[in-house]
Design a protein around this motif. Sequence first.
Motif, PDB file in Angstrom:
ATOM      1  N   PHE A 159       0.860  -1.191   0.000  1.00 33.96           N
ATOM      2  CA  PHE A 159       0.000   0.000   0.000  1.00 33.96           C
ATOM      3  C   PHE A 159       0.892   1.235   0.000  1.00 33.96           C
ATOM      4  CE2 PHE A 159       0.158   1.518   4.455  1.00 33.96           C
ATOM      5  CZ  PHE A 159       0.743   0.421   5.086  1.00 33.96           C
ATOM      6  N   VAL A 160       0.318   2.355  -0.382  1.00 35.21           N
ATOM      7  CA  VAL A 160       1.136   3.553  -0.607  1.00 35.21           C
ATOM      8  C   VAL A 160       0.517   4.780   0.064  1.00 35.21           C
ATOM      9  CG1 VAL A 160       2.137   2.748  -2.790  1.00 35.21           C
ATOM     10  CG2 VAL A 160      -0.021   3.990  -2.838  1.00 35.21           C
ATOM     11  N   LEU A 161       1.379   5.761   0.300  1.00 38.52           N
ATOM     12  CA  LEU A 161       0.918   7.088   0.713  1.00 38.52           C
ATOM     13  C   LEU A 161       1.152   8.022  -0.473  1.00 38.52           C
ATOM     14  CD1 LEU A 161      -0.087   9.068   2.933  1.00 38.52           C
ATOM     15  CD2 LEU A 161       2.303   9.392   3.580  1.00 38.52           C
ATOM     16  N   VAL A 162       0.127   8.760  -0.831  1.00 29.86           N
ATOM     17  CA  VAL A 162       0.166   9.548  -2.066  1.00 29.86           C
ATOM     18  C   VAL A 162      -0.118  11.014  -1.760  1.00 29.86           C
ATOM     19  CG1 VAL A 162      -0.790   9.756  -4.406  1.00 29.86           C
ATOM     20  CG2 VAL A 162      -0.787   7.548  -3.259  1.00 29.86           C
ATOM     21  N   ARG A 163       0.645  11.866  -2.431  1.00 33.27           N
ATOM     22  CA  ARG A 163       0.360  13.303  -2.395  1.00 33.27           C
ATOM     23  C   ARG A 163      -0.413  13.666  -3.651  1.00 33.27           C
ATOM     24  NH1 ARG A 163       4.515  18.305  -1.307  1.00 33.27           N
ATOM     25  NH2 ARG A 163       2.897  19.900  -1.345  1.00 33.27           N
ATOM     26  N   SER A 164      -1.493  14.383  -3.483  1.00 33.57           N
ATOM     27  CA  SER A 164      -2.323  14.786  -4.614  1.00 33.57           C
ATOM     28  C   SER A 164      -2.195  16.287  -4.818  1.00 33.57           C
ATOM     29  CB  SER A 164      -3.781  14.425  -4.300  1.00 33.57           C
ATOM     30  OG  SER A 164      -4.646  15.046  -5.212  1.00 33.57           O
ATOM     31  N   VAL A 165      -1.878  16.674  -6.042  1.00 33.43           N
ATOM     32  CA  VAL A 165      -1.820  18.097  -6.384  1.00 33.43           C
ATOM     33  C   VAL A 165      -2.924  18.360  -7.396  1.00 33.43           C
ATOM     34  CG1 VAL A 165      -0.395  19.960  -7.309  1.00 33.43           C
ATOM     35  CG2 VAL A 165       0.667  18.134  -5.965  1.00 33.43           C
ATOM     36  N   LEU A 166      -3.906  19.145  -6.974  1.00 32.09           N
ATOM     37  CA  LEU A 166      -5.069  19.381  -7.829  1.00 32.09           C
ATOM     38  C   LEU A 166      -4.765  20.461  -8.851  1.00 32.09           C
ATOM     39  CD1 LEU A 166      -7.919  19.376  -5.130  1.00 32.09           C
ATOM     40  CD2 LEU A 166      -7.109  17.467  -6.534  1.00 32.09           C
ATOM     41  N   SER A 167      -5.307  20.258 -10.055  1.00 28.45           N
ATOM     42  CA  SER A 167      -5.195  21.302 -11.078  1.00 28.45           C
ATOM     43  C   SER A 167      -6.376  21.138 -12.022  1.00 28.45           C
ATOM     44  CB  SER A 167      -3.892  21.159 -11.866  1.00 28.45           C
ATOM     45  OG  SER A 167      -4.027  20.142 -12.831  1.00 28.45           O
ATOM     46  N   GLU A 168      -6.483  22.042 -12.980  1.00 29.72           N
ATOM     47  CA  GLU A 168      -7.613  21.963 -13.915  1.00 29.72           C
ATOM     48  C   GLU A 168      -7.556  20.708 -14.770  1.00 29.72           C
ATOM     49  OE1 GLU A 168      -7.705  25.631 -16.019  1.00 29.72           O
ATOM     50  OE2 GLU A 168      -8.281  26.751 -14.213  1.00 29.72           O
ATOM     51  N   ARG A 169      -6.354  20.175 -14.963  1.00 28.81           N
ATOM     52  CA  ARG A 169      -6.201  18.957 -15.773  1.00 28.81           C
ATOM     53  C   ARG A 169      -6.556  17.700 -14.991  1.00 28.81           C
ATOM     54  NH1 ARG A 169      -1.424  17.477 -16.645  1.00 28.81           N
ATOM     55  NH2 ARG A 169      -2.061  15.942 -18.163  1.00 28.81           N
ATOM     56  N   GLY A 170      -6.925  17.847 -13.733  1.00 27.80           N
ATOM     57  CA  GLY A 170      -7.180  16.702 -12.873  1.00 27.80           C
ATOM     58  C   GLY A 170      -6.021  16.562 -11.904  1.00 27.80           C
ATOM     59  N   ALA A 171      -6.192  15.682 -10.932  1.00 33.95           N
ATOM     60  CA  ALA A 171      -5.173  15.571  -9.888  1.00 33.95           C
ATOM     61  C   ALA A 171      -3.921  14.896 -10.430  1.00 33.95           C
ATOM     62  CB  ALA A 171      -5.738  14.772  -8.722  1.00 33.95           C
ATOM     63  N   ALA A 172      -2.755  15.391 -10.006  1.00 39.26           N
ATOM     64  CA  ALA A 172      -1.493  14.687 -10.259  1.00 39.26           C
ATOM     65  C   ALA A 172      -1.082  14.055  -8.937  1.00 39.26           C
ATOM     66  CB  ALA A 172      -0.430  15.665 -10.732  1.00 39.26           C
ATOM     67  N   TYR A 173      -0.641  12.825  -8.994  1.00 40.67           N
ATOM     68  CA  TYR A 173      -0.309  12.102  -7.770  1.00 40.67           C
ATOM     69  C   TYR A 173       1.175  11.811  -7.718  1.00 40.67           C
ATOM     70  CZ  TYR A 173      -5.315  10.932  -7.766  1.00 40.67           C
ATOM     71  OH  TYR A 173      -6.671  10.977  -7.771  1.00 40.67           O
ATOM     72  N   GLU A 174       1.706  11.861  -6.488  1.00 38.61           N
ATOM     73  CA  GLU A 174       3.110  11.483  -6.273  1.00 38.61           C
ATOM     74  C   GLU A 174       3.134  10.513  -5.093  1.00 38.61           C
ATOM     75  OE1 GLU A 174       7.284  13.512  -4.733  1.00 38.61           O
ATOM     76  OE2 GLU A 174       5.420  14.661  -4.704  1.00 38.61           O
ATOM     77  N   VAL A 175       3.656   9.317  -5.341  1.00 34.02           N
ATOM     78  CA  VAL A 175       3.751   8.334  -4.256  1.00 34.02           C
ATOM     79  C   VAL A 175       4.920   8.745  -3.364  1.00 34.02           C
ATOM     80  CG1 VAL A 175       4.251   5.920  -3.700  1.00 34.02           C
ATOM     81  CG2 VAL A 175       2.723   6.480  -5.609  1.00 34.02           C
ATOM     82  N   ILE A 176       4.635   8.959  -2.072  1.00 36.55           N
ATOM     83  CA  ILE A 176       5.717   9.415  -1.177  1.00 36.55           C
ATOM     84  C   ILE A 176       6.106   8.355  -0.153  1.00 36.55           C
ATOM     85  CG2 ILE A 176       5.260  11.874  -1.538  1.00 36.55           C
ATOM     86  CD1 ILE A 176       3.914  11.965   1.161  1.00 36.55           C
ATOM     87  N   GLY A 177       5.388   7.232  -0.146  1.00 36.80           N
ATOM     88  CA  GLY A 177       5.797   6.131   0.730  1.00 36.80           C
ATOM     89  C   GLY A 177       5.123   4.855   0.282  1.00 36.80           C
ATOM     90  N   HIS A 178       5.826   3.731   0.404  1.00 32.25           N
ATOM     91  CA  HIS A 178       5.110   2.476   0.152  1.00 32.25           C
ATOM     92  C   HIS A 178       5.611   1.380   1.072  1.00 32.25           C
ATOM     93  CE1 HIS A 178       8.204   0.597  -2.502  1.00 32.25           C
ATOM     94  NE2 HIS A 178       8.503   1.860  -2.692  1.00 32.25           N
ATOM     95  N   TRP A 179       4.704   0.490   1.444  1.00 32.65           N
ATOM     96  CA  TRP A 179       4.972  -0.531   2.443  1.00 32.65           C
ATOM     97  C   TRP A 179       4.428  -1.863   1.940  1.00 32.65           C
ATOM     98  CZ3 TRP A 179       3.102   4.315   3.118  1.00 32.65           C
ATOM     99  CH2 TRP A 179       3.927   5.194   3.838  1.00 32.65           C
ATOM    100  N   PRO A 180       5.187  -2.934   2.178  1.00 33.00           N
ATOM    101  CA  PRO A 180       4.716  -4.229   1.712  1.00 33.00           C
ATOM    102  C   PRO A 180       3.603  -4.777   2.607  1.00 33.00           C
ATOM    103  CG  PRO A 180       6.797  -4.459   2.885  1.00 33.00           C
ATOM    104  CD  PRO A 180       6.512  -2.985   2.812  1.00 33.00           C
ATOM    105  N   LEU A 181       2.726  -5.541   1.995  1.00 34.39           N
ATOM    106  CA  LEU A 181       1.816  -6.384   2.770  1.00 34.39           C
ATOM    107  C   LEU A 181       2.501  -7.745   2.875  1.00 34.39           C
ATOM    108  CD1 LEU A 181      -1.488  -5.200   1.066  1.00 34.39           C
ATOM    109  CD2 LEU A 181      -0.703  -4.648   3.390  1.00 34.39           C
ATOM    110  N   LEU A 182       2.225  -8.462   3.955  1.00 34.89           N
ATOM    111  CA  LEU A 182       3.040  -9.637   4.255  1.00 34.89           C
ATOM    112  C   LEU A 182       2.535 -10.872   3.527  1.00 34.89           C
ATOM    113  CD1 LEU A 182       3.263  -8.939   8.085  1.00 34.89           C
ATOM    114  CD2 LEU A 182       4.839  -8.190   6.268  1.00 34.89           C
TER     115      LEU A 182
END
Length: 192
Positions: A159-182
């Motif tokens: 699973f991931v933690l995502v930063r969303s930057v909103l704009s007129e073109r729609g949201a741009a996402y940047e994954v800033i963390g990810h962690w494995p499921l076991l």
Amino acid sequence: MSDDTEPTKPETARLFFALWPDAPTCARLDEAGRRLHEICGGRRTRAETIHLTLAFLGDVDLARIDELLLLAGEIQAPAFAFRLTHSGWWQHNRIAWIAPDETPLELARLVDGLKQRLGSAGFRLEARPFVPHVTLLRKANCNKEVLPSEVIEWRAGDFVLVRSVLSERGAAYEVIGHWPLLHGNNDKLREN
Ligand code: ATP
Ligand code: MG
């Protein structure tokens, strides 16, 4: 002597936790979005932004991001697989989506675990119950239409933690963390 400096606004980021599909799953979801678009119109979710939101945090002070990364790293949850089978449309926000018929137990537990930790750490969360779905269209109109059935298998391995930057073109996402499921014995697709 007057002080004319503006009070500094705390810098924030719009954040959410999500499951992110692997490339083959993303391609199938994108294809399902194309089929849905033929029926309902609207704006398709760009393939590279297709996801399933686990917990939406909204604006978080940048200073608290490290705390979030630590908190998420404490989650010990199994990898799991599930099927997205059910397409639908919400009239109030004109979103068309695909979802599992029932919330898989492992998914519900993952979300509960996250929400409990976030709540204890003082992050503000929605009271609304979790309704897992993958948004495929916005500004869609599927009223009275029969929507295609799909069977899309999704193997959730992280699973991931995502930063969303909103704009007129729609949201741009940047994954800033990810962690494995076991991985254990729980990651086999449950038989129907
Ligand atoms: P846009 O708002 O431009 O249509 P978006 O909805 O993809 O783009 P965000 O609004 O940043 O981008 O939302 C990120 C994710 O969090 C999306 O999956 C969205 O459905 C979900 N989300 C947004 N607001 C909430 C909310 N109040 N409660 C629960 N989930 C939310
Ligand atoms: Mg939004």
